[in-house]
Design an enzyme around this catalytic site. Structure first.
Site, PDB file in Angstrom:
ATOM      1  N   ARG A  51      -1.577  -6.992   4.057  1.00 26.67           N
ATOM      2  CA  ARG A  51      -0.458  -7.679   3.404  1.00 26.67           C
ATOM      3  C   ARG A  51      -0.447  -9.139   3.872  1.00 26.67           C
ATOM      4  O   ARG A  51       0.114  -9.473   4.901  1.00 26.67           O
ATOM      5  CB  ARG A  51       0.856  -6.977   3.743  1.00 26.67           C
ATOM      6  CG  ARG A  51       1.991  -7.303   2.778  1.00 26.67           C
ATOM      7  CD  ARG A  51       3.221  -6.473   3.110  1.00 26.67           C
ATOM      8  NE  ARG A  51       2.979  -5.053   2.952  1.00 26.67           N
ATOM      9  CZ  ARG A  51       3.089  -4.398   1.802  1.00 26.67           C
ATOM     10  NH1 ARG A  51       3.458  -5.038   0.706  1.00 26.67           N
ATOM     11  NH2 ARG A  51       2.864  -3.091   1.743  1.00 26.67           N
ATOM     12  N   ARG A  70      -8.250  -6.027   0.266  1.00 33.09           N
ATOM     13  CA  ARG A  70      -8.087  -4.608   0.618  1.00 33.09           C
ATOM     14  C   ARG A  70      -9.397  -3.846   0.454  1.00 33.09           C
ATOM     15  O   ARG A  70      -9.664  -2.890   1.200  1.00 33.09           O
ATOM     16  CB  ARG A  70      -6.974  -3.988  -0.218  1.00 33.09           C
ATOM     17  CG  ARG A  70      -5.601  -4.544   0.124  1.00 33.09           C
ATOM     18  CD  ARG A  70      -4.472  -3.736  -0.453  1.00 33.09           C
ATOM     19  NE  ARG A  70      -3.178  -4.288  -0.034  1.00 33.09           N
ATOM     20  CZ  ARG A  70      -2.027  -3.636  -0.109  1.00 33.09           C
ATOM     21  NH1 ARG A  70      -1.990  -2.416  -0.604  1.00 33.09           N
ATOM     22  NH2 ARG A  70      -0.900  -4.208   0.294  1.00 33.09           N
ATOM     23  N   GLU A  73      -2.864   1.987  -1.071  1.00 31.74           N
ATOM     24  CA  GLU A  73      -3.008   1.398  -2.407  1.00 31.74           C
ATOM     25  C   GLU A  73      -4.022   0.255  -2.411  1.00 31.74           C
ATOM     26  O   GLU A  73      -3.998  -0.629  -1.563  1.00 31.74           O
ATOM     27  CB  GLU A  73      -1.656   0.863  -2.893  1.00 31.74           C
ATOM     28  CG  GLU A  73      -1.722   0.213  -4.272  1.00 31.74           C
ATOM     29  CD  GLU A  73      -0.526  -0.663  -4.575  1.00 31.74           C
ATOM     30  OE1 GLU A  73      -0.675  -1.581  -5.399  1.00 31.74           O
ATOM     31  OE2 GLU A  73       0.545  -0.454  -3.958  1.00 31.74           O
ATOM     32  N   ARG A 122       1.979 -14.667  -2.146  1.00 35.09           N
ATOM     33  CA  ARG A 122       3.231 -13.909  -2.102  1.00 35.09           C
ATOM     34  C   ARG A 122       3.940 -14.173  -0.781  1.00 35.09           C
ATOM     35  O   ARG A 122       3.321 -14.147   0.282  1.00 35.09           O
ATOM     36  CB  ARG A 122       2.967 -12.407  -2.263  1.00 35.09           C
ATOM     37  CG  ARG A 122       2.322 -12.068  -3.604  1.00 35.09           C
ATOM     38  CD  ARG A 122       2.112 -10.592  -3.809  1.00 35.09           C
ATOM     39  NE  ARG A 122       1.399 -10.352  -5.051  1.00 35.09           N
ATOM     40  CZ  ARG A 122       1.028  -9.150  -5.491  1.00 35.09           C
ATOM     41  NH1 ARG A 122       1.306  -8.068  -4.771  1.00 35.09           N
ATOM     42  NH2 ARG A 122       0.377  -9.024  -6.634  1.00 35.09           N
ATOM     43  N   SER A 175      -3.211  -1.101  -8.761  1.00 37.15           N
ATOM     44  CA  SER A 175      -2.088  -0.567  -9.516  1.00 37.15           C
ATOM     45  C   SER A 175      -2.296  -1.003 -10.959  1.00 37.15           C
ATOM     46  O   SER A 175      -2.393  -2.194 -11.243  1.00 37.15           O
ATOM     47  CB  SER A 175      -0.767  -1.122  -8.967  1.00 37.15           C
ATOM     48  OG  SER A 175       0.336  -0.479  -9.533  1.00 37.15           O
TER      49      SER A 175
END
Length: 425
Positions: free
Chosen positions: A275, A390, A347, A260, A350
């Site tokens: 991130r 994560r 988070e 990403r 999801s």
């Protein structure tokens, strides 16, 4: 993608559902394009029929030596032949415009999704576990994991910001997490897949990344895209197919690298592994009938929660409000894991039910049992089970010790060759 027929049937309801997501009314513009498209189709059909009739009449007029009538008919046919290509071109353009307009509109929220503007209005469903208590000041992982083999400086020299190198024990711990997750998800009935990491435009369009989120993706010089999540590859495995109802639900899982650009995350989570441009994730995807999708959504969320519970990581489940859901989702549960260094929940998974939104973009359908002709669009679901990086962060921070070492969760000890503690590299 939305069904224009449903918008025709109840434009007010469509606009009201969009308003819940904070989007402006769209039905009037969509229906104007739809009306023009249908008018062009009607005009083309009428012109084709008239051209056929006039062509027959020309022969009859000539047989009767009525040259004037034949000449008039020939002129009419010539005019129709000139008009029809222009109509076809206009129809194609209107069709393209309507498709593009429909493709740019987010999915409509399910009825039980709470209204809200942003993450502050998400609704907590439940919590599991208790944040650990330390007899020292808990640190964030970038402040102690360098001694365990986490190297941001070398990665930055090689690749720039938002990359990391993992060495020694911490690399093994990341590998252990990925394998542990895969083993648990396949045991739950998800079929393991090793999918492509490079995909075509059509695949990205099918799951909703294109055209809206092109800036968040990495594009190759030969026109392919690096996947931001294995959801893209796994969900597109059923594109342009008609499945038998007996095949559903179909469930897939994959451990892949994800890529990403984080174009929309400037200044956010610049420290650590939260991130990154490149990261590993175990993805869960399900293809279901409409009647199955709500139950499978809960099943997938539990599959992700079970990983956290077996690792002993405190978490909470939240139901996202309309303003915080992803573009393609109709309902989403987020799992947020406790990070002692940040003293907050973040988070880690999801899990979304997309309804038939992606299926329409992919033309993925199934044939109900007992029917030979009719088909329906499948429902698609996706979620993280879990984001490996994560989860590594959560393990490092929740199991940190005063001397900078990290205890290994019991569930991972077999995957670590019996190692129970991660010490300085």
């Amino acid at each position: 993608m939305h069904d224009i027929r449903l918008i025709r049937d109840d434009p007010a309801a469509f606009d009201a559902a969009l308003a819940r997501r904070g989007a402006a009314s769209q039905s009037a513009a969509l229906l104007a394009l739809d009306e023009r498209r249908r008018a062009i189709t009607t005009e083309l059909q009428a012109a084709q029929a008239r051209r056929n009739d006039a062509s027959k009449a020309i022969g009859q007029a000539k047989a009767q030596k009525d040259e004037a009538t034949a000449a008039a008919l020939m002129a009419e046919v010539a005019a129709l032949k000139e008009r029809m290509p222009a109509l076809e071109a206009e129809g194609a353009q209107v069709d393209t415009d309507l498709t593009a307009a429909l493709a740019a509109i987010p999915n409509l929220p399910a009825a039980d999704v709470p209204d809200g503007a942003d993450e502050e209005e998400n609704v907590e469903q439940h919590r599991w576990g208790h944040p650990p208590e330390f007899d020292f000041e808990a640190k964030e992982h970038p402040d102690f994991a360098d001694k365990l083999g986490l190297d941001f400086e070398s990665a930055a020299a090689i690749s720039g910001a938002r990359f990391a190198i993992l060495k020694g024990g911490i690399a093994r711990l990341q590998r252990a997490l990925g394998q542990f997750m895969l083993d648990r998800q396949t045991a739950r009935g998800f079929t393991e897949v090793i999918p492509p990491l490079l995909v075509r435009d059509e695949a990205m369009f099918g799951t909703g990344q294109l055209p809206k989120f092109a800036d968040d993706l990495f594009h190759t010089t030969d026109g392919r895209w690096l996947i931001p999540t294995a959801e893209v590859s796994l969900t597109n495995m059923v594109r342009e197919q008609i499945l038998a109802e007996a095949e559903l639900p179909t469930k897939f899982t994959a451990l892949t690298q994800c890529f990403r650009s984080e174009a929309g995350a400037a200044g956010r989570d610049t420290r650590g592994l939260i991130r990154q441009h490149q990261f590993e994730k175990v993805e869960l995807v399900a293809i279901t009938t409409p009647e199955q999708s709500d139950a499978v959504h809960e099943e997938m969320t539990r599959a992700a929660e079970a990983i956290l519970e077996e690792l002993g990581l405190p978490y909470r489940r939240v139901l996202l409000c309309t303003g915080d859901m992803g573009f393609g989702a109709r309902k989403t549960f987020d799992l947020e894991v406790w990070l002692p260094g940040q003293k907050k929940y973040r988070e880690i998974s999801s899990v979304s039910n997309c309804g038939d939104f992606q299926a329409r973009r992919m033309n993925a359908r199934y044939r109900p049992a007992g029917e030979t002709k009719g088909t329906r669009f499948v429902h698609t679901l996706n979620g993280s089970g879990l984001a490996v990086g994560r989860t590594l962060v959560a393990v490092l921070e929740n199991y940190q010790q005063a001397d900078g070492s990290v205890r290994i969760p019991q569930a991972l000890v077999p995957y670590m060759g019996g190692l129970t503690e991660l010490c300085a590299f």
